[in-house]
Write a protein that holds these residues in place. Structure first.
Motif: not given
Length: 304
Positions: A287-291, A162-163, A167-169, A207-209
């Motif tokens: 996770l909170k904000n993605l939801s 999640e971190l 970071a990617v975002s 790669a997954a992120a």
């Protein structure tokens, strides 16, 4: 986007403003400069302040905030606020809630002789209780230009993925390169094998992120993984090359309460050796904000 800046009329406050300006310029954010003062309720009858003290305190805080506002360049929107409470840390946390802040920016103490970071009591309290990311400016931080790179300290404990999403975002939204950092010490086993395993782990998760988080832009050719080794965490940090316009993201300790920060022992050791700002992200913040993401992509995770 809004960033709350905990301001004090000293070098620590100026460092915080400089970092906040740098962060804001990369995202078009506005700043809420806050001076925290004691609430009258914290005094008991035996130690009540003299008449007129509250008025004097507000006047002094107002002057300090005018000085803070003068440090902010014209292209960065900023407002000033005086807030009171039982403690400076709690007052700043409540200000973040009040302004729906996306980040809290503070400075290190100014009495560290050999290291850039010396965390005082207020910063320590915030780094163990805040519910939004906390950006900490090192002592003597003067840079005001937009960020040039985001580094992410990646471990193998729960929450690492999640971190990395965060970071990617952040890198995508700011259109800057992303570097994933793994720190190894000599007690992590065979040096070469441990480094290869850490590099493979970080590369796999990066790669997954990327496909899931980089929809607003592309990081192709702008990501990298680096493994730093040393006899200690501090030595591993010292062996890395750091850009002046860089920040390091780390996650909260696994000891944190849900959606809050707890700065663990490894993070504290990194902090003592780090020459660039650190941003600590609360437990489960992504996770909170993605939801709560919507079609308009207004979640804090997407607005980092």
């Amino acid at each position: 986007m809004r960033y709350v800046v905990g301001y004090s009329a000293n070098a620590r406050g100026r460092d915080a403003v400089n970092l906040a300006v740098s962060l804001a310029r990369g995202r078009g954010a506005s700043l809420d400069l806050v001076v925290a003062i004691p609430d009258a309720g914290v005094f008991n009858a035996a130690h009540a302040p003299a008449a007129g003290y509250d008025s004097y305190l507000h006047q002094q805080a107002s002057e300090w905030l005018d000085e803070a506002l003068a440090l902010v360049p014209a292209d960065v929107p900023a407002q000033i606020h005086i807030r009171s409470g039982e403690s400076d840390a709690q007052t700043l946390i409540e200000a973040c809630d009040e302004f729906q802040a996306d980040m809290l920016v503070i400075g290190a103490t100014s009495n560290g002789l050999f290291k850039r970071f010396t965390v005082g009591s207020v910063a320590s309290a915030l780094l163990h209780a805040a519910t939004v990311p906390v950006a900490l400016a090192p002592h003597g931080y003067h840079r005001r230009e937009a960020l040039t790179r985001v580094s992410c300290g990646l471990g193998d404990r729960p929450g690492a993925e999640e971190l990395l999403d965060f970071a990617v975002s952040m890198a995508v939204n700011r259109e800057v390169p992303l570097r994933v950092v793994s720190l190894l010490t000599l007690d992590d086993g065979d040096s070469a094998d441990a480094a290869d395993a850490a590099r493979d782990y970080a590369s796999k998760h990066l790669a997954a992120a990327l496909p899931a988080t980089a929809s607003g832009g592309s990081l192709a050719g702008q990501t990298g993984v680096v493994v730093a080794q040393g006899r200690s965490v501090e030595e591993a940090v010292d062996r890395l090359e750091w850009e002046p316009g860089e920040v390091l993201l780390i996650g909260s300790s696994r000891l944190a309460r849900n959606r809050s920060i707890f700065l663990g022992s490894t993070a504290n050791r990194i902090l003592r050796a780090l020459p660039v700002p650190m941003i600590v992200v609360p437990s489960d913040y992504e996770l909170k904000n993605l939801s709560h993401s919507t079609s308009n992509d207004t979640s804090r995770e997407a607005r980092a």
